[in-house]
Design a protein around this motif. Structure first.
Motif, PDB file in Angstrom:
ATOM      1  N   HIS A   3     -62.587   2.214  27.358  1.00  0.00           N
ATOM      2  CA  HIS A   3     -63.524   2.868  28.273  1.00  0.00           C
ATOM      3  C   HIS A   3     -64.887   3.066  27.614  1.00  0.00           C
ATOM      4  O   HIS A   3     -65.937   2.908  28.262  1.00  0.00           O
ATOM      5  CB  HIS A   3     -62.945   4.207  28.719  1.00  0.00           C
ATOM      6  N   ASP A  48     -66.652  -0.190  27.804  1.00  0.00           N
ATOM      7  CA  ASP A  48     -67.103  -0.437  29.179  1.00  0.00           C
ATOM      8  C   ASP A  48     -68.392   0.325  29.471  1.00  0.00           C
ATOM      9  O   ASP A  48     -69.327  -0.210  30.084  1.00  0.00           O
ATOM     10  CB  ASP A  48     -66.018  -0.012  30.169  1.00  0.00           C
ATOM     11  N   SER A  91     -70.291  -1.913  32.196  1.00  0.00           N
ATOM     12  CA  SER A  91     -69.294  -2.558  33.071  1.00  0.00           C
ATOM     13  C   SER A  91     -68.950  -1.591  34.192  1.00  0.00           C
ATOM     14  O   SER A  91     -67.939  -0.882  34.152  1.00  0.00           O
ATOM     15  CB  SER A  91     -68.042  -2.933  32.265  1.00  0.00           C
ATOM     16  N   GLU A 120     -67.931  -1.717  37.306  1.00  0.00           N
ATOM     17  CA  GLU A 120     -66.693  -1.782  38.090  1.00  0.00           C
ATOM     18  C   GLU A 120     -65.517  -1.202  37.323  1.00  0.00           C
ATOM     19  O   GLU A 120     -64.727  -0.423  37.851  1.00  0.00           O
ATOM     20  CB  GLU A 120     -66.410  -3.234  38.482  1.00  0.00           C
ATOM     21  N   ARG A 121     -65.402  -1.572  36.045  1.00  0.00           N
ATOM     22  CA  ARG A 121     -64.298  -1.061  35.233  1.00  0.00           C
ATOM     23  C   ARG A 121     -64.450   0.435  34.994  1.00  0.00           C
ATOM     24  O   ARG A 121     -63.462   1.180  34.993  1.00  0.00           O
ATOM     25  CB  ARG A 121     -64.238  -1.810  33.904  1.00  0.00           C
ATOM     26  N   VAL A 176     -63.306   2.308  38.113  1.00  0.00           N
ATOM     27  CA  VAL A 176     -61.840   2.356  38.224  1.00  0.00           C
ATOM     28  C   VAL A 176     -61.275   3.435  37.315  1.00  0.00           C
ATOM     29  O   VAL A 176     -60.413   4.229  37.710  1.00  0.00           O
ATOM     30  CB  VAL A 176     -61.236   0.979  37.873  1.00  0.00           C
ATOM     31  N   THR A 177     -61.754   3.477  36.075  1.00  0.00           N
ATOM     32  CA  THR A 177     -61.258   4.484  35.123  1.00  0.00           C
ATOM     33  C   THR A 177     -61.577   5.883  35.610  1.00  0.00           C
ATOM     34  O   THR A 177     -60.733   6.791  35.546  1.00  0.00           O
ATOM     35  CB  THR A 177     -61.872   4.249  33.737  1.00  0.00           C
TER      36      THR A 177
END
Length: 645
Positions: free
Chosen positions: A120, A123, A128, A130-131, A134-135
């Motif tokens: 994370h 990211d 990042s 999008e990632r 999500v997290t």
């Protein structure tokens, strides 16, 4: 390291970190890793850091060593030249640099503390979005525990036990303090006692095949389950082959004298052509030559003439009249080209290996075998060879379980002994769940103040406990849970700590699950009948009695003998046992032994046994009826089963 960079010492910390990163899956299944061992020189370290961060543009740099206070411990100073403060970690553009200690233990422990947040962090650093989204969504969906501040000033959570749903799945949040509130622990288990067959059904429902793989060699397929059909690419045999040692002949010639024009041995090319009046000596498996349409075995011939001191045959006499095709295997006689020789879901034993070799398979697609880790729990157990302290006993469970799984074709890793500490249990589980599909533990699942396993499963791992008690003897506290870890469903079996209970429940629950995961179409074994050679005092719970099965001469059924006292702590009751007899109380005059579970020899049995005491005239009448049935069946003590589980 000065010494490691010169080759006078071995760097163990760097390779160890590489191994851990590759195994834990935090950065995917095949992360790209660069490794270099550098001398304790500021400029050398700085040059590598700049090259990796600016030129290679790596996401993460981990250093080990040079973080102490000796004159040559300059790793933080070198790192400070490429980031902005005397660090243990920092950023260079979009590269994260972290300094670890140089020891194997220190670097591994430090990585363990931060590994879950590293993906994370990278990211975020790499934008990042999008990632990251999500997290963040996953984090926000985690329900915060209800908490308050007690008069003592301690801020902690209070949780209540939810209702148990019909499917017996149980979820709860549990804080660290709860583990140590001995006086407030539950006095009764919240888990209902499930019938054994219901528990087995749940286990098999949750156990799924974990994938397919191609074996490296053909021998690696032994004991595995085929994942796809196998077809023959060539006929077997690929040529007309002799079945006997003898002579290749023309059948129309019949019996009589023949000239021998030469030998044909197995494995040789055949350049001989048989004409009427001639024969060729031939070996088993050799190519039947052109012109020949039969083989006469050597026993049906007589030597008439030889040369070269008996090394060459010139004439023989054929004593029997051959028929066309006699003792010849035609092309494809055994296996036709394109024929399906094995089917998906077939178990590969020695015969199947031979078939695979025959059709030319050097490797095959099989179901993956689950990766298993086994541990014992408890402050009271120690390893064999370690002197016993007061209150200690030696751990036998790991050795029994691991060897039992090995005998069933499953390799298990020894996790060692986990002490009675929620923190140690949590840490070990989290570490092993990264790599293993199944965890098997023994001990720590009953109602004692140090029995932390169920609490850790609920409150720390967020696992679903499907059952926590089973209506059986031995093995009542047996617990089964699943947890989603890194996107994969992991199975956790928490078996009782008593040695016999652990082995019995491993047979009943763990082995069928492993078979199902390994692709077995029928993970449970077949049930057959046996006669009892002893009386059973029935318990309120169905009991799995350790027994020895033998097959006396002139008997149509095996005979089951007891191994003695059936106390669940008495491990010697397992010695020589090759069966478990399930006895349970029934109505009327009979008690049923419904299932006899495999221990050594892979056979399952079921039988019935009469009680020895009768308390009413009705029971006496029933006894007479039974005796009549016994005379008809001619199998003493064996009746037709009404039900087979």
């Amino acid at each position: 390291s000065d010494r490691c960079s010169k080759g006078s010492a071995e760097d163990k910390s760097g390779p160890n970190l590489i191994r851990i990163i590759q195994e834990d899956g935090s950065f995917g299944s095949d992360p790209s890793i660069i490794y270099k061992c550098v001398a304790d020189e500021v400029q050398d370290i700085k040059a590598v850091l700049l090259n990796w961060a600016d030129d290679e543009m790596v996401n993460l740099i981990l250093t080990t060593g040079g973080t102490g206070f000796a004159a040559r411990d300059v790793t933080p100073e070198a790192t400070n030249l490429v980031i902005t403060f005397r660090p243990v970690c920092g950023l260079r553009k979009k590269t994260l640099i972290i300094n670890f200690p140089g020891s194997v233990k220190g670097s591994q422990e430090c990585y363990g503390f931060i590994r879950l947040v590293l993906p994370h962090a990278i990211d975020l650093m790499r934008d990042s979005s999008e990632r990251v989204a999500v997290t963040h969504k996953e984090i926000q969906n985690i329900e915060a525990p209800k908490s308050h501040t007690c008069p003592s000033g301690l801020h902690h959570s209070h949780t209540t036990l939810p209702q148990i749903h019909k499917n017996h799945d149980l979820k709860q949040n549990r804080t660290r303090e709860d583990f140590y509130k001995v006086a407030e622990r539950a006095r009764h288990s919240p888990f209902p006692m499930l019938p054994v067959q219901d528990a087995i059904k749940i286990v098999l429902d949750k156990a799924k095949p974990i994938g397919k793989e191609v074996t490296k060699t053909l021998l690696d397929a032994h004991g595995r389950v085929l994942a796809s059909n196998v077809y023959a690419s060539d006929p077997v045999p690929p040529f007309p082959a002799s079945i006997k040692d003898g002579y290749a002949v023309v059948a129309a010639d019949g019996a009589g004298e023949r000239s021998v024009i030469g030998p044909i041995t197995a494995g040789d090319a055949c350049n001989i052509k048989i004409t009427p009046g001639s024969v060729a000596r031939i070996s088993t498996g050799a190519i039947v030559p052109e012109g020949a349409d039969a083989v006469v075995q050597i026993e049906d011939t007589e030597l008439l003439e030889s040369a070269n001191e008996g090394t060459t045959e010139l004439k023989v006499k054929i004593l029997s009249v051959p028929r066309v095709g006699q003792d010849i295997r035609t092309v494809g006689f055994d296996i036709r080209a394109g024929e399906k020789v094995l089917s998906a879901d077939d178990y590969i034993d020695s015969a199947e290996l031979g078939i695979l070799a025959t059709v030319g398979c050097a490797s095959v697609e099989v179901y993956k075998s689950p990766m298993i880790a086994v541990c014992s729990t408890g402050n009271e157990v120690c390893d064999p060879g370690v002197p016993l302290r007061i209150g200690q006993i030696r751990d036998s469970n790991r050795f029994s379980i691991i060897s039992l799984l090995k005998s069933e074709g499953f390799q298990a890793t020894d996790m060692g002994i986990i002490r009675d500490s929620p923190d140690e249990v949590s840490m070990k589980f989290k570490e092993k769940l990264l790599k293993y599909d199944v965890i098997v533990t023994t001990g720590g699942v009953s109602m004692g103040e140090k029995d932390y396993l169920k609490g850790v499963l609920h409150g720390v791992l967020d696992a679903t406990i499907h059952f926590g008690r089973v209506f059986m003897k031995p093995g009542k506290p047996t617990t089964f849970a699943t947890v989603n870890y890194n996107g994969k469903t992991k199975l956790i079996f928490c078996l009782p700590g008593n040695p016999v209970s652990a082995v019995v429940t491993c047979h009943l629950f763990v082995i069928p699950a492993l078979r199902k995961m390994g692709g077995y179409s029928q993970p449970e074994a077949t049930v057959v009948k046996a006669k009892l050679a002893f009386s059973i005092n029935l318990d309120a719970r169905p009991e799995y009695h350790r027994a020895i099965l033998s097959w006396p001469k002139q008997e149509s059924l095996p005979l089951a003998s007891t191994t003695g006292s059936q106390c669940s702590s008495r491990i010697t009751s397992m010695r020589s046992a090759n069966a478990l007899l399930l006895s349970k109380k029934g109505e009327g005059t009979f008690s049923e032994v419904l299932k006899c579970q495999h221990i050594k020899e892979g056979t399952y049995y079921a039988c019935k046994k009469m009680k020895q005491r009768y308390n009413s005239q009705e029971q006496v009448n029933n006894l007479r009826e039974v005796q009549a049935l016994r005379r008809l069946s001619a199998h003493p003590n064996v009746l037709q089963l009404k039900e087979v589980v």
